[in-house]
Design a protein around this motif. Structure first.
Motif, short mmCIF file in Angstrom:
data_model
loop_
_atom_site.label_atom_id
_atom_site.label_comp_id
_atom_site.label_asym_id
_atom_site.label_seq_id
_atom_site.Cartn_x
_atom_site.Cartn_y
_atom_site.Cartn_z
N GLY A 96 -21.27 -73.91 8.04
CA GLY A 96 -21.64 -73.44 9.27
C GLY A 96 -22.43 -71.97 9.02
O GLY A 96 -23.46 -71.78 9.18
N TRP A 97 -21.45 -71.10 8.33
CA TRP A 97 -21.85 -69.76 8.33
C TRP A 97 -22.95 -69.49 7.09
O TRP A 97 -23.85 -68.92 7.25
N LEU A 98 -22.79 -70.33 6.06
CA LEU A 98 -23.69 -70.33 4.91
C LEU A 98 -25.19 -70.70 5.49
O LEU A 98 -26.15 -70.33 5.13
N VAL A 99 -25.20 -72.05 6.23
CA VAL A 99 -26.42 -72.63 6.95
C VAL A 99 -26.99 -71.51 7.68
O VAL A 99 -28.22 -71.14 7.64
N ALA A 100 -26.21 -70.68 8.51
CA ALA A 100 -26.59 -69.70 9.51
C ALA A 100 -27.34 -68.66 8.51
O ALA A 100 -28.39 -68.10 8.95
N VAL A 101 -26.77 -68.19 7.36
CA VAL A 101 -27.37 -67.26 6.69
C VAL A 101 -28.57 -67.49 5.97
O VAL A 101 -29.76 -66.76 6.04
N LEU A 102 -28.55 -68.69 5.56
CA LEU A 102 -29.97 -69.36 4.93
C LEU A 102 -30.94 -69.39 5.86
O LEU A 102 -32.14 -69.17 5.56
N ALA A 103 -30.46 -69.75 7.27
CA ALA A 103 -31.72 -69.94 8.22
C ALA A 103 -32.36 -68.57 8.47
O ALA A 103 -33.54 -68.41 8.64
N VAL A 104 -31.39 -67.40 8.77
CA VAL A 104 -31.69 -66.26 8.82
C VAL A 104 -32.71 -65.65 7.98
O VAL A 104 -33.76 -65.05 8.26
N LEU A 105 -32.17 -65.71 6.73
CA LEU A 105 -33.09 -64.99 5.59
C LEU A 105 -34.35 -66.09 5.41
O LEU A 105 -35.47 -65.40 5.12
N THR A 106 -34.32 -67.43 5.65
CA THR A 106 -35.49 -68.00 5.33
C THR A 106 -36.66 -67.94 6.29
O THR A 106 -37.93 -67.64 6.31
N MET A 107 -36.33 -67.98 7.71
CA MET A 107 -36.94 -67.45 8.54
C MET A 107 -37.66 -66.37 8.61
O MET A 107 -39.04 -65.96 8.92
N THR A 108 -36.80 -65.40 8.35
CA THR A 108 -37.30 -63.85 8.37
C THR A 108 -38.22 -63.50 7.23
O THR A 108 -39.30 -63.13 7.39
N VAL A 109 -37.98 -64.04 5.90
CA VAL A 109 -38.80 -63.94 4.74
C VAL A 109 -39.98 -64.65 4.90
O VAL A 109 -41.11 -63.81 4.47
#
Length: 493
Positions: free
Chosen positions: A291-304
């Motif tokens: 869950g936390w890995l996917v959350a971090v990937l989601a934040v980085l992906t949408m922000t970048v």
């Protein structure tokens, strides 16, 4: 133990693979472009019909050993297969003007597209990691060739860009595949399981029990070692699959590849290939504690994706970075595990339809075999071609969540609602903030379509202050609409 085989459940796969064979026969026997295209469209339609018929029979499984099956035909899998077939038929239709010019050989183009569709169907019905990875690679491998498959190009830059895009796509894909395979191997070593239904829960403990081991046999450390190995494997598998949706850190290939590929192929990359990655992630993430890995990937992906999209001057690159940001929105609900799978898949289907409409409008607004061009090249296009311009604006509005594309807003609200209900309120806030940031470049691109045309030889741009003011007003409207829902959910017990 006898393995059962249900050929009825395999009908969509037979139809997709048969499409590739039918195209080969049409190319060899007739050799006419119209016959080859007709065979490809007929095969795509047959694949969609077969998927619909199988889905109408409820859940069916085949290649089963006990309770675990390698091919699981569910209504949701049938929907994904229908979408893959529809996208294939759509890309074939968009490619007709280019193929008429001889910019690519029709037989090879249609055959590779059918092979990629076969991989997408395999991903949709996969019930184990081996089938899933094989399906993803079958979906992706033909695209390496399609990106650079051109006999000639209108400009030398496009030919060079196509070759460079294909090589970039191939190299990063190899790295991602290696990560996914290593992750699958570590998971198998830790749990002894390959079927998706057996990956989650106490898989490591069950694996030890099957080996006749116990907690005491591990020196009192319980299942810590296998669990750690499984965690590392799960992380590598998620990152490897993240390549297919262009998630950070394996995202840099997307803008260069989309811009260097023929626009119809870029449409397929941005829709079918991304949908395959979403289906794969939705299949494995709920079974794994990531869950936390996917959350971090989601934040980085949408922000970048959103921040870089603000600075783009080429239309296809804008759509590429936008699709990276949209992948972040899709990943966000998967952080909630099984509770967010339905929201993620629903948003993914919504996204690929609007993204395909956007690329279709670009093809219609450009000359056959031309690249996507600069954003400034579309200045006044909405005035010259009202219907095609309106289609592109509608796609932008839907992706941004603005009227009349309110379905985009409702889809984002659904994601926010799921995240808040499952205890990921901070991630819901990040999604809402990024949705507001994205308004700036969607509004800017839409405004160019209806801006007054510049005098000959003069290239002008929509005033940044005007675009910013419109984006700010739209952002305020979105926040006002979202605020009651966010406050209500936050205060609800």
């Amino acid at each position: 133990m006898t393995q059962s085989v249900d050929h009825f459940a395999l009908l969509p796969l037979y139809a997709a693979a048969g499409t590739a064979l039918l195209i080969l026969l049409a190319e060899v026997t007739a050799g006419r472009r119209a016959v080859v295209l007709g065979a490809a469209l007929l095969g795509a339609a047959a694949t969609a019909v077969c998927a619909g018929v199988v889905a109408g029979q409820g859940e069916r499984s085949t290649f089963c050993l006990g309770p675990d099956c390698s091919w699981v035909a569910t209504p949701l899998a049938g929907l994904a297969a229908v979408v893959f077939a529809g996208l294939t038929a759509g890309v074939l239709a968009l490619s007709v003007p280019t193929l008429r010019l001889g910019a690519a050989p029709a037989g090879e183009f249609c055959f590779l597209l059918a092979c990629s569709m076969t991989g997408g169907v395999t991903v949709a019905y996969a019930g184990d990691l081996i089938t899933l990875i094989v399906g993803l690679e079958t979906l992706t491998l033909p695209l390496y060739v399609l990106v650079g498959l051109r006999r000639f190009a209108p400009r030398e830059r496009v030919t060079t860009a196509g070759a460079s895009a294909a090589v970039t796509f191939f190299l990063i894909s190899v790295v991602s595949t290696a990560l996914a395979l290593l992750g699958a191997a570590l998971l198998y070593a830790a749990t002894g399981a390959l079927h998706l239904s057996s990956l989650g829960g106490d898989a490591a403990a069950r694996a030890l029990a099957e080996l006749g081991l116990s907690v005491q046999d591990l020196g009192g450390q319980g299942v810590g070692a296998p669990a750690t190995l499984a965690t590392v494997g799960a992380a590598l598998l998620v990152v490897g699959f993240g390549f297919k949706v262009a998630a950070v850190p394996l995202h840099a290939w997307a803008p260069a590849t989309y811009d260097g590929a023929p626009v119809p192929v870029a449409a397929y990359l941005s829709t079918a290939s991304k949908l395959g990655g979403v289906v794969a992630l939705a299949a494995v993430v709920p079974q794994l504690d990531t869950g936390w890995l996917v959350a971090v990937l989601a934040v980085l992906t949408m922000t970048v994706g959103n921040l870089v999209a603000l600075r783009q001057t080429r239309m296809v690159r804008l759509l590429a970075w936008s699709s990276i940001a949209q992948a972040g929105y899709i990943l966000a609900p998967l952080a909630a595990g099984g509770a967010g799978v339905q929201a993620a898949l629903a948003y993914a289907v919504f996204f690929v339809v609007l993204e395909f409409v956007a690329f279709g409008a670009l093809v219609a607004l450009r000359r056959p075999a031309a690249d996507g061009g600069e954003i400034a090249d579309y200045r006044g296009a909405g005035r010259r071609a009202p219907w095609r311009g309106a289609a592109l604006v509608l796609a932008f509005a839907g992706l941004a969540g603005l009227p009349p594309g309110l379905a985009g807003l409702f889809a984002k609200v659904t994601i926010v609602d799921v995240l808040i209900d499952t205890g990921w309120a901070w991630l819901a806030g990040v999604v809402a903030l990024n949705a507001v940031i994205a308004l700036a470049y969607y509004v800017r691109a839409a405004a160019v379509l209806y801006a007054p045309e510049s005098p000959a030889g003069v290239r002008s741009r929509v005033a940044p202050s005007v675009a910013a003011a419109v984006a700010l007003g739209a952002a305020v409207a979105v926040l006002v609409g979202l605020a009651p829902q966010l406050i209500f959910n936050a205060l609800s017990p």
